[in-house]
Design an enzyme around this catalytic site. Structure first.
Site, PDB file in Angstrom:
ATOM      1  N   ASP A 222      38.325  19.775  13.797  1.00  0.00           N
ATOM      2  CA  ASP A 222      38.816  20.635  12.842  1.00  0.00           C
ATOM      3  C   ASP A 222      39.796  19.483  11.867  1.00  0.00           C
ATOM      4  O   ASP A 222      39.283  18.438  11.411  1.00  0.00           O
ATOM      5  CB  ASP A 222      39.512  21.665  13.269  1.00  0.00           C
ATOM      6  CG  ASP A 222      39.865  22.659  12.305  1.00  0.00           C
ATOM      7  OD1 ASP A 222      39.086  23.032  11.447  1.00  0.00           O
ATOM      8  OD2 ASP A 222      40.813  23.449  12.341  1.00  0.00           O
TER       9      ASP A 222
ATOM     10  N   ASP B 168      42.789  20.058  15.986  1.00  0.00           N
ATOM     11  CA  ASP B 168      43.247  19.026  15.052  1.00  0.00           C
ATOM     12  C   ASP B 168      43.732  18.087  16.034  1.00  0.00           C
ATOM     13  O   ASP B 168      43.981  18.100  17.074  1.00  0.00           O
ATOM     14  CB  ASP B 168      44.306  19.714  14.333  1.00  0.00           C
ATOM     15  CG  ASP B 168      43.916  21.005  13.467  1.00  0.00           C
ATOM     16  OD1 ASP B 168      42.846  21.079  13.298  1.00  0.00           O
ATOM     17  OD2 ASP B 168      45.005  21.849  13.638  1.00  0.00           O
TER      18      ASP B 168
ATOM     19  N   ASP C 173      47.172  20.004  10.523  1.00  0.00           N
ATOM     20  CA  ASP C 173      47.185  21.355  10.029  1.00  0.00           C
ATOM     21  C   ASP C 173      48.430  21.977  10.045  1.00  0.00           C
ATOM     22  O   ASP C 173      49.039  21.747  11.156  1.00  0.00           O
ATOM     23  CB  ASP C 173      45.918  22.134  10.640  1.00  0.00           C
ATOM     24  CG  ASP C 173      44.707  21.785  10.136  1.00  0.00           C
ATOM     25  OD1 ASP C 173      44.596  20.504   9.191  1.00  0.00           O
ATOM     26  OD2 ASP C 173      43.570  22.526  10.539  1.00  0.00           O
TER      27      ASP C 173
ATOM     28  N   ARG D  21      40.458  18.950   1.497  1.00  0.00           N
ATOM     29  CA  ARG D  21      41.774  19.124   2.161  1.00  0.00           C
ATOM     30  C   ARG D  21      42.731  18.158   2.292  1.00  0.00           C
ATOM     31  O   ARG D  21      42.913  17.773   3.324  1.00  0.00           O
ATOM     32  CB  ARG D  21      41.652  19.872   3.820  1.00  0.00           C
ATOM     33  CG  ARG D  21      40.571  21.203   3.694  1.00  0.00           C
ATOM     34  CD  ARG D  21      40.812  21.802   4.997  1.00  0.00           C
ATOM     35  NE  ARG D  21      39.810  23.001   4.971  1.00  0.00           N
ATOM     36  CZ  ARG D  21      39.510  23.876   6.028  1.00  0.00           C
ATOM     37  NH1 ARG D  21      40.095  23.321   7.347  1.00  0.00           N
ATOM     38  NH2 ARG D  21      38.899  24.760   6.028  1.00  0.00           N
TER      39      ARG D  21
HETATM   40 CA    CA Z   1      43.126  23.407  12.391  1.00  0.00          CA
END
Ligand code: CA
Ligand code: CA
Length: 440
Positions: free
Chosen positions: A257, A218, A261, A313
C-alpha cells in the site's frame, strides 16, 4: 533561461559552500553533534508538527527507557511500553518483520490457514467465474482474511505516544508496518524502510472500472495521531518493487500500500528530508471523503523530500492544509507515472518551490490530478524537461488540459516552516542530504 542555467552550473560546480549556506541546515546539525540522536527534538517552526506543544518524541526518556533493538522481537517489546512513559528506541542493523521469535524467516505459507492458496483464490474469484458486481465472499475469502490477520499480528506493531525511533548508522526495517495509532508526539528518523509486502492481497472487482488488488500495509501508517515527525528516512520496496508484480485478472497484483500514509483524523505532522523511491501509491493524506473524521485536521508539512520514480500520491490530500515545499521529484519516462499532487475533497495544498525532472513524454500538465477538490496553490515550480529547465505554472498547465479547472486560492498561507529555498537549489542539495543513514 540562459541565466538560470548558468546559475545552476555555477552552483553545481562547487556544491558548494554558497548553496549549502543558504539551505536550511538539517535539524541534526542545528541541534549539535553532542546531543544523542534519540534526544533531539523537532526544531521550532519546522512545519505543522511544531504547532502547539511541538514534537519531542521520547527525548525525555530516563535511562531505563532507552533501548537498542536488533530484531523484531526486541522492537515489539520496546514499543509495548505504554503511552505515558517517554522512550527512545534505537534500531541497529536489519530488522525483518516476517520473522518468528527465534529470528527465523517466515514465508507467506507460514501465515496461510483454512486452505488459502493464491491459485485457489484466483480460481474462485476469476471474473469469468465470480463476475464483477460484488466483492469476494465465501470460504476462500474468509481464509484469505484469516491468513491476513495472522500476518498483521506479526508485522504491524503499534507505536504509542512519546516515542522516538531512530536508526543507528545504516539501520533497516523491512517487511514491517509501523502503526502510529491514536498517539501524540512521535519521532521516526534515520531508518531505511523496505518492502512492507502483503502476502494476501484482496481482489475487489468493484474498485474502479476494472477492479483492483488492494494491500494492507504501509511502511508507516499514521492514524488518529498528532505531532508526528518523520525525518531522514528512506522508503522503497527493496528487491520486490511494484513494477515487478504480475497481472492477475488484467490488473497489477499490488502487494504494497503506501510508504507513509497519514489518515483517520491525524493532524500536525512534518515529513522532512526523506527519500521515497520506486513505488506506486506513496503518501496518502486522508483516506475517506467523510468530513466527520478529517475536517479541520490532516494538516501536514512535506519539505525537502526526494520522490524518485513515484507513480502517484506524492502526496494525495483530502481536507488538510498541506504545505509542500522544496521537494525533488524525478519522473522518468516509461515508468507508468500517474501524477504527483492529488487534489482531493476539500484539500488545501500549498505547494511552492518544488523541482521536477520529467522524462521524455511526461507533461507538466500531469503533475496535478484532481480527485474531487477545487483548488491548489502551486508557485515557483521548476521543471527540467530534456535540456530545458524553466519555471512552469503547473496549475495553468493542468487547467489547460483538464476540466473542471482548479483555482489557486486555498484560503491559507503557511506560517510554520523553515526557510523556503528557491527551487533552483533543490536538485543541488536535497538528493545529497535526504534519506536514511546520514544522521549520527
Ligand atoms: Ca495505507
Ligand atoms: Ca480546463
Amino acid at each position: 533561461m540562459r541565466t538560470l542555467l548558468r546559475t545552476t552550473a555555477v552552483l553545481a560546480s562547487g556544491l558548494c559552500a554558497a548553496a549549502l549556506a543558504t539551505v536550511p541546515v538539517p535539524a541534526s546539525a542545528s541541534t549539535g553533534g553532542a546531543v544523542p540522536l534519540g534526544r533531539r527534538t523537532l526544531p521550532a517552526n519546522d512545519g505543522w508538527a511544531a504547532a502547539t506543544t511541538g514534537t519531542t518524541g521520547g527525548s525525555a526518556a530516563d535511562d531505563a527507557h532507552v533501548y537498542t533493538v536488533t530484531n523484531r522481537k526486541e522492537l515489539v517489546a520496546a514499543l509495548a511500553g505504554g503511552d505515558a512513559t517517554p522512550k527512545i528506541i534505537y534500531v541497529k542493523g536489519v530488522i525483518d518483520g516476517n520473522t518468528d521469535d527465534t529470528g527465523a524467516k517466515l514465508g507467506c505459507d507460514d501465515y496461510a490457514v483454512d486452505g488459502y492458496t493464491l491459485p485457489a483464490y484466483l480460481a474462485a474469484y476469476d471474473p469469468a467465474v465470480w463476475g464483477r458486481d460484488t466483492e469476494p465472499s465465501g470460504p476462500l475469502e474468509d481464509a484469505r482474511a484469516a491468513s491476513s490477520a495472522r500476518q498483521t499480528a506479526r508485522i504491524r506493531p503499534k507505536v504509542g505516544s512519546n516515542t522516538t525511533i531512530a536508526g543507528l548508522g545504516h539501520a533497516v526495517i523491512k517487511g514491517l508496518n509501523l502503526h502510529v495509532d491514536k498517539a501524540d508526539n512521535v519521532i521516526i528518523r534515520n531508518i531505511a524502510f523496505q518492502d512492507a509486502y502483503d502476502c494476501f492481497p484482496q481482489w475487489d472487482p468493484t474498485d474502479g472500472d476494472e477492479g483492483n488488488w488492494n494491500s494492507l500495509y504501509d511502511n508507516i501508517s499514521v492514524t488518529g495521531s498528532t505531532h508526528v515527525w518523520a525525518d531522514h528516512n528512506s522508503f522503497d520496496d527493496g528487491a520486490n518493487p511494484d513494477s515487478a508484480q504480475p497481472l492477475y485478472f488484467g490488473r497489477p497484483y499490488q502487494v504494497h500500500d503506501g510508504e507513509l500514509d497519514i489518515t483517520n483524523g491525524s493532524n500536525l505532522a512534518t515529513v522532512s528530508w526523506n527519500r521515497f523511491a520506486g513505488h506506486d501509491k506513496t503518501m496518502l493524506i486522508g483516506s475517506t471523503n467523510n468530513p466527520a473524521t478529517d475536517s479541520g485536521k490532516l494538516n501536514v508539512t512535506v519539505h525537502h523530500n526526494v520522490f524518485d520514480t513515484i507513480l502517484q500520491r506524492a502526496p494525495r490530500v483530502r481536507f488538510g492544509q498541506v504545505h509542500v515545499y522544496d521537494n525533488f521529484y524525478n519522473v522518468p519516462a516509461g515508468a507508468g507515472y500517474v501524477y504527483s499532487f492529488g487534489v482531493g475533497v476539500q484539500s488545501k495544498v500549498y505547494a511552492e518551490e518544488n523541482y521536477f525532472r520529467l522524462g521524455q513524454g511526461v507533461g507538466a500538465d500531469q503533475i496535478i490530478y484532481n480527485w474531487g477538490g477545487t483548488a491548489i496553490h502551486a508557485t515557483g515550480t521548476l521543471v527540467t524537461s530534456g535540456a530545458t529547465t524553466r519555471r512552469v505554472d503547473i496549475l495553468s498547465a493542468h487547467n489547460a488540459t483538464h476540466d473542471p479547472d482548479l483555482t489557486g486560492d486555498v484560503g491559507w498561507t503557511p506560517t510554520l516552516h523553515t526557510k523556503v529555498d528557491p527551487a533552483v537549489l533543490v536538485p543541488l542539495t536535497v538528493p545529497l542530504l535526504a534519506g536514511a543513514g546520514r544522521l549520527r
